[in-house]
Design a protein around this motif. Structure first.
Motif, PDB file in Angstrom:
ATOM      1  N   ARG A  49       0.833  -1.203   0.000  1.00 56.15           N
ATOM      2  CA  ARG A  49       0.000   0.000   0.000  1.00 56.15           C
ATOM      3  C   ARG A  49       0.867   1.253   0.000  1.00 56.15           C
ATOM      4  O   ARG A  49       0.579   2.227  -0.698  1.00 56.15           O
ATOM      5  CB  ARG A  49      -0.934  -0.003   1.214  1.00 56.15           C
ATOM      6  CG  ARG A  49      -2.100  -0.973   1.110  1.00 56.15           C
ATOM      7  CD  ARG A  49      -3.136  -0.721   2.198  1.00 56.15           C
ATOM      8  NE  ARG A  49      -2.618  -0.968   3.534  1.00 56.15           N
ATOM      9  CZ  ARG A  49      -2.674  -2.145   4.161  1.00 56.15           C
ATOM     10  NH1 ARG A  49      -3.215  -3.186   3.553  1.00 56.15           N
ATOM     11  NH2 ARG A  49      -2.196  -2.282   5.378  1.00 56.15           N
ATOM     12  N   ARG A  50       1.939   1.222   0.786  1.00 56.27           N
ATOM     13  CA  ARG A  50       2.825   2.393   0.859  1.00 56.27           C
ATOM     14  C   ARG A  50       3.487   2.660  -0.488  1.00 56.27           C
ATOM     15  O   ARG A  50       3.573   3.809  -0.944  1.00 56.27           O
ATOM     16  CB  ARG A  50       3.893   2.154   1.932  1.00 56.27           C
ATOM     17  CG  ARG A  50       4.881   3.313   2.101  1.00 56.27           C
ATOM     18  CD  ARG A  50       4.191   4.550   2.665  1.00 56.27           C
ATOM     19  NE  ARG A  50       5.071   5.711   2.625  1.00 56.27           N
ATOM     20  CZ  ARG A  50       5.908   6.051   3.602  1.00 56.27           C
ATOM     21  NH1 ARG A  50       5.962   5.318   4.697  1.00 56.27           N
ATOM     22  NH2 ARG A  50       6.659   7.124   3.492  1.00 56.27           N
ATOM     23  N   LEU A  51       3.933   1.599  -1.157  1.00 57.13           N
ATOM     24  CA  LEU A  51       4.587   1.784  -2.450  1.00 57.13           C
ATOM     25  C   LEU A  51       3.612   2.282  -3.506  1.00 57.13           C
ATOM     26  O   LEU A  51       3.969   3.109  -4.352  1.00 57.13           O
ATOM     27  CB  LEU A  51       5.230   0.472  -2.909  1.00 57.13           C
ATOM     28  CG  LEU A  51       6.466   0.025  -2.125  1.00 57.13           C
ATOM     29  CD1 LEU A  51       6.936  -1.335  -2.612  1.00 57.13           C
ATOM     30  CD2 LEU A  51       7.593   1.049  -2.233  1.00 57.13           C
ATOM     31  N   ILE A  52       2.371   1.782  -3.470  1.00 54.31           N
ATOM     32  CA  ILE A  52       1.354   2.273  -4.402  1.00 54.31           C
ATOM     33  C   ILE A  52       1.124   3.762  -4.165  1.00 54.31           C
ATOM     34  O   ILE A  52       1.109   4.569  -5.103  1.00 54.31           O
ATOM     35  CB  ILE A  52       0.030   1.500  -4.230  1.00 54.31           C
ATOM     36  CG1 ILE A  52       0.198   0.044  -4.674  1.00 54.31           C
ATOM     37  CG2 ILE A  52      -1.089   2.159  -5.047  1.00 54.31           C
ATOM     38  CD1 ILE A  52      -0.988  -0.837  -4.346  1.00 54.31           C
ATOM     39  N   GLY A  53       0.970   4.138  -2.905  1.00 55.87           N
ATOM     40  CA  GLY A  53       0.762   5.540  -2.570  1.00 55.87           C
ATOM     41  C   GLY A  53       1.930   6.416  -2.983  1.00 55.87           C
ATOM     42  O   GLY A  53       1.743   7.514  -3.515  1.00 55.87           O
ATOM     43  N   GLU A  54       3.152   5.912  -2.761  1.00 55.68           N
ATOM     44  CA  GLU A  54       4.340   6.681  -3.123  1.00 55.68           C
ATOM     45  C   GLU A  54       4.428   6.881  -4.633  1.00 55.68           C
ATOM     46  O   GLU A  54       4.811   7.949  -5.109  1.00 55.68           O
ATOM     47  CB  GLU A  54       5.600   5.980  -2.622  1.00 55.68           C
ATOM     48  CG  GLU A  54       5.826   6.113  -1.127  1.00 55.68           C
ATOM     49  CD  GLU A  54       6.034   7.547  -0.684  1.00 55.68           C
ATOM     50  OE1 GLU A  54       6.718   8.313  -1.381  1.00 55.68           O
ATOM     51  OE2 GLU A  54       5.479   7.912   0.366  1.00 55.68           O
ATOM     52  N   MET A  55       4.067   5.847  -5.407  1.00 54.84           N
ATOM     53  CA  MET A  55       4.171   5.993  -6.853  1.00 54.84           C
ATOM     54  C   MET A  55       3.176   7.027  -7.365  1.00 54.84           C
ATOM     55  O   MET A  55       3.517   7.898  -8.169  1.00 54.84           O
ATOM     56  CB  MET A  55       3.955   4.668  -7.574  1.00 54.84           C
ATOM     57  CG  MET A  55       4.361   4.764  -9.044  1.00 54.84           C
ATOM     58  SD  MET A  55       3.920   3.343 -10.042  1.00 54.84           S
ATOM     59  CE  MET A  55       2.160   3.576 -10.235  1.00 54.84           C
ATOM     60  N   TYR A  56       1.932   6.959  -6.876  1.00 55.75           N
ATOM     61  CA  TYR A  56       0.937   7.922  -7.341  1.00 55.75           C
ATOM     62  C   TYR A  56       1.276   9.329  -6.877  1.00 55.75           C
ATOM     63  O   TYR A  56       1.102  10.303  -7.629  1.00 55.75           O
ATOM     64  CB  TYR A  56      -0.455   7.517  -6.861  1.00 55.75           C
ATOM     65  CG  TYR A  56      -1.074   6.412  -7.686  1.00 55.75           C
ATOM     66  CD1 TYR A  56      -1.370   6.599  -9.035  1.00 55.75           C
ATOM     67  CD2 TYR A  56      -1.364   5.170  -7.126  1.00 55.75           C
ATOM     68  CE1 TYR A  56      -1.936   5.590  -9.795  1.00 55.75           C
ATOM     69  CE2 TYR A  56      -1.927   4.149  -7.888  1.00 55.75           C
ATOM     70  CZ  TYR A  56      -2.212   4.369  -9.220  1.00 55.75           C
ATOM     71  OH  TYR A  56      -2.759   3.374  -9.973  1.00 55.75           O
ATOM     72  N   SER A  57       1.765   9.468  -5.649  1.00 62.98           N
ATOM     73  CA  SER A  57       2.143  10.789  -5.145  1.00 62.98           C
ATOM     74  C   SER A  57       3.306  11.367  -5.937  1.00 62.98           C
ATOM     75  O   SER A  57       3.304  12.552  -6.298  1.00 62.98           O
ATOM     76  CB  SER A  57       2.515  10.700  -3.659  1.00 62.98           C
ATOM     77  OG  SER A  57       1.415  10.307  -2.885  1.00 62.98           O
ATOM     78  N   ALA A  58       4.299  10.529  -6.212  1.00 64.75           N
ATOM     79  CA  ALA A  58       5.465  10.992  -6.958  1.00 64.75           C
ATOM     80  C   ALA A  58       5.080  11.346  -8.396  1.00 64.75           C
ATOM     81  O   ALA A  58       5.589  12.315  -8.964  1.00 64.75           O
ATOM     82  CB  ALA A  58       6.548   9.920  -6.952  1.00 64.75           C
TER      83      ALA A  58
END
Length: 204
Positions: free
Chosen positions: A102-111
């Motif tokens: 979940r954290r990596l998904i969030g980081e990719m969309y945020s970035a």
């Protein structure tokens, strides 16, 4: 913090070790605070050595994300059919041990929202996944497995936005992470959405 990309020994290729350690760092610190130098230090190589495998931090982030998805149960579910496995996949994203994914998904969309390089690299992955799901929905509609009036583009977009929202589960509904009743509710809600009655088809 539980890893989703398994650590590998020094005998394994440097590229694989970079991906494994970068996934951990990005999940711990976030994309902005993760540097190529820090990744190299975790792996035991120099910063230039990291750049020999990945030309940018953006490319490394997208690779980490795609590898994490490929190694997760989500990819095994999707292999059985993008539409058929949607309820199960959504429920999986509520599990406690999916925190790092979940954290990596969030980081990719945020970035992607602030970094044009990430956005450009991520577009191929996201576009490909969206197109596969949209085609799966269209095929299911054509075979009478889904309501004939359903708009596959609208439904695909809604599902992807919903799944992206689950990436922020800890922030939005942290108390429900790992709750089996909630996981069942999420799965059943997606099932209901995909099998709407004739008079309840807001996704047309």
């Amino acid at each position: 913090m539980t890893r989703i990309i398994e650590p590998v020994s020094r005998g394994v290729g440097t590229r694989h070790r970079i991906i494994a350690e970068a996934s951990q760092l990005i999940a711990e610190r976030g994309y902005r605070e993760t540097t190529m130098k820090a990744v190299g230090e975790r792996v035991g190589v120099t910063e230039p050595a990291v750049y020999r495998h990945f030309e940018s931090k953006a490319q490394l982030l997208v690779t980490v994300f795609t590898e994490a998805v490929a190694q997760s149960p989500l990819s095994r579910h999707d292999a059985r059919g993008a539409v058929e496995t949607l309820p199960e996949s959504a429920a999986l994203l509520t599990a406690a041990d999916f925190h790092m994914l979940r954290r990596l998904i969030g980081e990719m969309y945020s970035a992607a929202a602030i970094d044009p390089d990430v956005a450009a690299l991520a577009r191929n992955f996201v576009t490909g996944a969206a197109e596969r799901l949209k085609q799966g929905l269209a095929d299911s509609i054509a075979h009478g497995e889904l309501p004939a009036g359903m708009n596959p583009l609208y439904m695909q977009s809604f599902i992807h936005i919903f799944m992206a929202g689950l990436a922020h589960h800890e922030a939005l509904a942290g108390d429900l992470v790992g709750d089996p009743g909630w996981a069942l509710f999420v799965a059943n809600a997606v099932r209901h959405l995909l099998r709407m009655d004739e008079g309840d088809r807001s996704g047309e």
